[in-house]
Design a protein around this motif. Structure first.
Motif, PDB file in Angstrom:
ATOM      1  N   PRO A 136       9.595   5.099  18.298  1.00 42.22           N
ATOM      2  CA  PRO A 136       9.212   3.573  17.886  1.00 42.22           C
ATOM      3  C   PRO A 136       8.339   3.863  16.486  1.00 42.22           C
ATOM      4  O   PRO A 136       7.451   4.175  16.777  1.00 42.22           O
ATOM      5  CB  PRO A 136       8.907   2.939  19.037  1.00 42.22           C
ATOM      6  N   PRO A 137       8.646   2.808  15.327  1.00 41.02           N
ATOM      7  CA  PRO A 137       8.190   3.058  14.318  1.00 41.02           C
ATOM      8  C   PRO A 137       6.835   2.608  14.277  1.00 41.02           C
ATOM      9  O   PRO A 137       5.758   2.942  13.476  1.00 41.02           O
ATOM     10  CB  PRO A 137       9.084   2.383  13.237  1.00 41.02           C
ATOM     11  N   HIS A 138       6.448   1.799  15.396  1.00 45.53           N
ATOM     12  CA  HIS A 138       5.156   1.004  15.256  1.00 45.53           C
ATOM     13  C   HIS A 138       4.035   1.899  15.976  1.00 45.53           C
ATOM     14  O   HIS A 138       3.093   1.675  16.127  1.00 45.53           O
ATOM     15  CB  HIS A 138       5.179  -0.298  15.745  1.00 45.53           C
ATOM     16  N   LEU A 139       4.842   2.993  16.709  1.00 43.54           N
ATOM     17  CA  LEU A 139       3.642   3.922  17.501  1.00 43.54           C
ATOM     18  C   LEU A 139       3.902   5.330  16.792  1.00 43.54           C
ATOM     19  O   LEU A 139       2.780   6.035  17.086  1.00 43.54           O
ATOM     20  CB  LEU A 139       4.415   4.002  18.847  1.00 43.54           C
ATOM     21  N   VAL A 140       4.831   5.988  16.440  1.00 47.38           N
ATOM     22  CA  VAL A 140       4.844   7.325  15.824  1.00 47.38           C
ATOM     23  C   VAL A 140       4.280   7.204  14.423  1.00 47.38           C
ATOM     24  O   VAL A 140       4.753   6.319  13.592  1.00 47.38           O
ATOM     25  CB  VAL A 140       6.250   8.007  15.809  1.00 47.38           C
ATOM     26  N   PRO A 141       3.197   7.926  14.049  1.00 43.57           N
ATOM     27  CA  PRO A 141       2.434   7.892  12.952  1.00 43.57           C
ATOM     28  C   PRO A 141       3.224   8.354  11.777  1.00 43.57           C
ATOM     29  O   PRO A 141       3.164   7.552  10.719  1.00 43.57           O
ATOM     30  CB  PRO A 141       1.244   8.886  13.035  1.00 43.57           C
ATOM     31  N   LEU A 142       4.190   9.244  11.758  1.00 44.73           N
ATOM     32  CA  LEU A 142       4.704   9.793  10.603  1.00 44.73           C
ATOM     33  C   LEU A 142       5.733   8.992  10.040  1.00 44.73           C
ATOM     34  O   LEU A 142       6.630   8.409  10.559  1.00 44.73           O
ATOM     35  CB  LEU A 142       5.353  11.172  10.969  1.00 44.73           C
ATOM     36  N   VAL A 143       5.807   8.982   8.551  1.00 46.95           N
ATOM     37  CA  VAL A 143       7.017   8.312   7.940  1.00 46.95           C
ATOM     38  C   VAL A 143       7.125   9.399   6.631  1.00 46.95           C
ATOM     39  O   VAL A 143       6.218   9.918   6.088  1.00 46.95           O
ATOM     40  CB  VAL A 143       6.604   7.107   7.245  1.00 46.95           C
ATOM     41  N   GLU A 144       8.263  10.005   6.716  1.00 51.05           N
ATOM     42  CA  GLU A 144       8.830  10.906   5.589  1.00 51.05           C
ATOM     43  C   GLU A 144       9.359  10.156   4.480  1.00 51.05           C
ATOM     44  O   GLU A 144       9.941   9.203   4.710  1.00 51.05           O
ATOM     45  CB  GLU A 144      10.072  11.944   5.964  1.00 51.05           C
ATOM     46  N   VAL A 145       8.555  10.257   3.301  1.00 49.39           N
ATOM     47  CA  VAL A 145       9.036   9.714   1.988  1.00 49.39           C
ATOM     48  C   VAL A 145       9.529  10.562   1.229  1.00 49.39           C
ATOM     49  O   VAL A 145       9.110  11.654   0.777  1.00 49.39           O
ATOM     50  CB  VAL A 145       7.539   8.974   1.334  1.00 49.39           C
ATOM     51  N   ILE A 146      10.926  10.194   1.015  1.00 55.54           N
ATOM     52  CA  ILE A 146      11.964  11.203   0.484  1.00 55.54           C
ATOM     53  C   ILE A 146      12.030  10.671  -0.854  1.00 55.54           C
ATOM     54  O   ILE A 146      12.847   9.815  -1.163  1.00 55.54           O
ATOM     55  CB  ILE A 146      13.222  11.477   1.302  1.00 55.54           C
ATOM     56  N   GLN A 147      11.609  11.719  -1.901  1.00 57.91           N
ATOM     57  CA  GLN A 147      12.059  11.596  -3.337  1.00 57.91           C
ATOM     58  C   GLN A 147      13.401  11.948  -3.522  1.00 57.91           C
ATOM     59  O   GLN A 147      13.607  13.158  -3.235  1.00 57.91           O
ATOM     60  CB  GLN A 147      10.991  12.104  -3.988  1.00 57.91           C
ATOM     61  N   ASN A 148      14.162  11.298  -4.211  1.00 57.01           N
ATOM     62  CA  ASN A 148      15.504  11.749  -4.644  1.00 57.01           C
ATOM     63  C   ASN A 148      15.641  11.968  -6.135  1.00 57.01           C
ATOM     64  O   ASN A 148      14.433  11.919  -6.730  1.00 57.01           O
ATOM     65  CB  ASN A 148      16.711  10.959  -4.280  1.00 57.01           C
ATOM     66  N   ASP A 149      16.567  12.611  -6.772  1.00 53.47           N
ATOM     67  CA  ASP A 149      16.474  13.138  -8.308  1.00 53.47           C
ATOM     68  C   ASP A 149      15.948  11.879  -9.073  1.00 53.47           C
ATOM     69  O   ASP A 149      15.596  12.355 -10.121  1.00 53.47           O
ATOM     70  CB  ASP A 149      18.106  13.517  -8.524  1.00 53.47           C
ATOM     71  N   LYS A 150      16.498  10.879  -8.711  1.00 55.62           N
ATOM     72  CA  LYS A 150      16.027   9.550  -9.563  1.00 55.62           C
ATOM     73  C   LYS A 150      14.672   8.914  -9.404  1.00 55.62           C
ATOM     74  O   LYS A 150      14.197   8.096 -10.226  1.00 55.62           O
ATOM     75  CB  LYS A 150      17.165   8.546  -9.422  1.00 55.62           C
ATOM     76  N   THR A 151      14.106   9.081  -7.950  1.00 50.82           N
ATOM     77  CA  THR A 151      12.970   8.338  -7.860  1.00 50.82           C
ATOM     78  C   THR A 151      11.930   8.713  -8.552  1.00 50.82           C
ATOM     79  O   THR A 151      11.558   9.885  -8.811  1.00 50.82           O
ATOM     80  CB  THR A 151      12.650   8.621  -6.157  1.00 50.82           C
ATOM     81  N   SER A 152      10.965   7.564  -8.903  1.00 48.38           N
ATOM     82  CA  SER A 152       9.912   8.264  -9.868  1.00 48.38           C
ATOM     83  C   SER A 152       8.854   8.413  -9.163  1.00 48.38           C
ATOM     84  O   SER A 152       8.661   7.973  -8.028  1.00 48.38           O
ATOM     85  CB  SER A 152       9.432   6.814 -10.889  1.00 48.38           C
ATOM     86  N   ALA A 153       7.869   9.150  -9.679  1.00 48.39           N
ATOM     87  CA  ALA A 153       6.655   9.724  -8.894  1.00 48.39           C
ATOM     88  C   ALA A 153       5.791   8.521  -8.562  1.00 48.39           C
ATOM     89  O   ALA A 153       5.029   8.403  -7.431  1.00 48.39           O
ATOM     90  CB  ALA A 153       5.950  10.531  -9.737  1.00 48.39           C
ATOM     91  N   GLU A 154       5.957   7.430  -9.591  1.00 51.29           N
ATOM     92  CA  GLU A 154       5.071   6.291  -9.107  1.00 51.29           C
ATOM     93  C   GLU A 154       5.572   5.456  -7.967  1.00 51.29           C
ATOM     94  O   GLU A 154       4.958   4.864  -7.258  1.00 51.29           O
ATOM     95  CB  GLU A 154       5.101   5.097 -10.681  1.00 51.29           C
ATOM     96  N   VAL A 155       6.637   5.227  -7.675  1.00 49.35           N
ATOM     97  CA  VAL A 155       7.524   5.013  -6.696  1.00 49.35           C
ATOM     98  C   VAL A 155       6.916   5.627  -5.327  1.00 49.35           C
ATOM     99  O   VAL A 155       6.556   4.951  -4.533  1.00 49.35           O
ATOM    100  CB  VAL A 155       8.983   4.768  -6.717  1.00 49.35           C
ATOM    101  N   VAL A 156       7.113   6.722  -5.333  1.00 49.30           N
ATOM    102  CA  VAL A 156       6.555   7.721  -4.166  1.00 49.30           C
ATOM    103  C   VAL A 156       5.112   7.363  -3.978  1.00 49.30           C
ATOM    104  O   VAL A 156       4.742   7.243  -2.822  1.00 49.30           O
ATOM    105  CB  VAL A 156       7.002   9.122  -4.510  1.00 49.30           C
ATOM    106  N   ARG A 157       4.588   7.305  -5.243  1.00 46.70           N
ATOM    107  CA  ARG A 157       2.773   7.093  -4.863  1.00 46.70           C
ATOM    108  C   ARG A 157       2.673   5.553  -4.192  1.00 46.70           C
ATOM    109  O   ARG A 157       1.774   5.375  -3.435  1.00 46.70           O
ATOM    110  CB  ARG A 157       2.194   7.292  -6.094  1.00 46.70           C
ATOM    111  N   ARG A 158       3.296   4.554  -4.717  1.00 48.90           N
ATOM    112  CA  ARG A 158       3.258   3.270  -4.213  1.00 48.90           C
ATOM    113  C   ARG A 158       3.533   3.161  -2.791  1.00 48.90           C
ATOM    114  O   ARG A 158       2.934   2.393  -2.077  1.00 48.90           O
ATOM    115  CB  ARG A 158       3.799   2.117  -5.141  1.00 48.90           C
ATOM    116  N   THR A 159       4.558   3.871  -2.590  1.00 48.86           N
ATOM    117  CA  THR A 159       5.145   3.670  -1.307  1.00 48.86           C
ATOM    118  C   THR A 159       4.148   4.435  -0.315  1.00 48.86           C
ATOM    119  O   THR A 159       3.865   3.847   1.153  1.00 48.86           O
ATOM    120  CB  THR A 159       6.490   4.426  -1.117  1.00 48.86           C
ATOM    121  N   MET A 160       3.734   5.723  -0.519  1.00 45.69           N
ATOM    122  CA  MET A 160       2.791   6.488   0.197  1.00 45.69           C
ATOM    123  C   MET A 160       1.553   5.488   0.558  1.00 45.69           C
ATOM    124  O   MET A 160       0.909   5.498   1.601  1.00 45.69           O
ATOM    125  CB  MET A 160       2.310   7.457  -0.294  1.00 45.69           C
TER     126      MET A 160
END
Ligand SMILES: NC(=O)c1ccc[n+]([C@@H]2O[C@H](COP(=O)([O-])OP(=O)(O)OC[C@H]3O[C@@H](n4cnc5c(N)ncnc54)[C@H](O)[C@@H]3O)[C@@H](O)[C@H]2O)c1
Length: 309
Positions: A136-160
């Motif tokens: 369950p997402p409210h209990l398991v700490p991990l979230v994989e933030v997956i950058q695809n070919d188009k995702t900007s580094a800034e979007v990854v940074r803000r999401t993390m």
């Protein structure tokens, strides 16, 4: 800083994602088209609150909507947790693009569909990112933030950053590969487990005991790479030389797994899978898991940063 978070789909994953952002002080709007699922949201959110012993006031920060547009109005982030179908997700993202500001981040919780494909027809593709929460997402700490070919580094940074400040442990997955990281590791182990049972080396119960009472007992505090470094790579290489040739390499799913599914042995919901289950025994497993994860989540809240690992 308080932000408006949109959640698309209020099912199993969506309600937990909504809860965790509300608990972190954000305003959350859930779009859920199914009336009965929408109606069950207050009770399901309340159950999480009771499990974690949080302040009931946080539930007032979550609103549910039966249409997408008002829910997503002025959202800074949208987390999509709709059914796992590519055309549906593509359609949702196309609608989202027309509803939110160009700088708003559009994240998909898909377990298997690459966000590259989900965002393929969009105008602003750099703000599409994969965020793979674990159930369950409210209990398991991990979230994989997956950058695809188009995702900007800034979007990854803000999401993390958003996830980190909400108390999650985000990791950056640099390429949109099937299974990301966590499921690849998990299924590599399951593949071997099925093969061991199929070939009669041990029964399914023994597999569970070996993992839970053996290396699983230390896995929460010692990852496999740390463990490899701990014992020494020279020893690791020696073991790999002897062992790897014997590990299962069946191409595709093992026939033993296919036979189970064809025979209707689908697991707890069918009374039998790899193991046999009464409804009570199945409930006991769910209860054990939920209480264990909740205790860990509570401990994490009070522990000093990094205190559990
Ligand atoms: N269940 C898991 O363990 C798990 C783990 C990680 C990721 N995921 C992924 O999360 C996503 C959601 O999975 P889930 O288990 O919460 O499924 P679910 O079926 O419990 O929830 C999906 C919800 O989306 C709603 N929905 C249907 N059509 C919709 C639409 N057009 N717009 C918005 N909502 C719509 C459904 O009514 C349902 O409530 C999937 O992509 C899944 O692969 C699931």
């Amino acid at each position: 800083m308080e932000q408006k978070i949109g959640v698309v789909g209020g099912g199993l994953m969506g309600h937990g994602i909504a809860y965790l952002f509300a608990a972190a002080g954000h305003r959350v709007a859930i779009f859920e088209p199914a009336a009965e699922i929408r109606a069950s949201l207050p009770q399901r959110l309340r159950a999480i609150l009771d499990l974690l012993g949080d302040d009931a006031a946080l539930l007032r920060r979550i609103e549910a909507y039966d249409t997408l547009a008002p829910a997503m109005e002025r959202a800074a982030f949208v987390f999509e947790a709709a059914p796992e179908k590519l055309p549906l997700k593509q359609q949702i993202f196309a609608e989202l693009e027309a509803l939110v500001a160009p700088e708003a981040i559009l994240a998909s919780n898909s377990s298997a569909i690459p966000s590259t494909d989900i965002g393929r027809n969009l105008k602003y593709r750099e703000r599409v990112v994969g965020t793979h929460f674990w159930n369950p997402p409210h209990l398991v700490p991990l979230v994989e933030v997956i950058q695809n070919d188009k995702t900007s580094a800034e979007v990854v940074r803000r999401t993390m950053e958003l996830l980190r400040t909400a108390g999650k442990t985000p990791v950056h997955v640099r390429r949109d590969v099937p299974g990301f990281v966590g499921n690849r590791l998990q299924h590599a182990m399951k593949r071997e487990a099925v093969a061991l049972v199929a070939s009669g080396v041990c029964d399914a119960e023994t597999i569970d005991t070996v993992v839970k009472e053996g290396f699983g007992a230390r896995t929460a505090v010692l990852g496999p790479m740390e463990q490899a470094d701990l014992v020494g790579l020279d020893l690791g290489l020696n073991i790999a030389e002897v062992l790897y040739a014997h590990l299962d390499r069946t191409p595709g799913p093992h026939p033993f797994l296919r036979e189970k599914v064809e025979a209707g042995k689908l697991g707890m919901k069918a009374g039998e899978g790899f193991r046999k289950w009464t409804p009570e025994a199945a409930d006991a497993v769910r209860d054990r898991l939920s209480r264990f994860l909740a205790a860990q989540a509570k401990a994490r809240k009070t522990a000093p940063k990094g205190g559990l690992t």
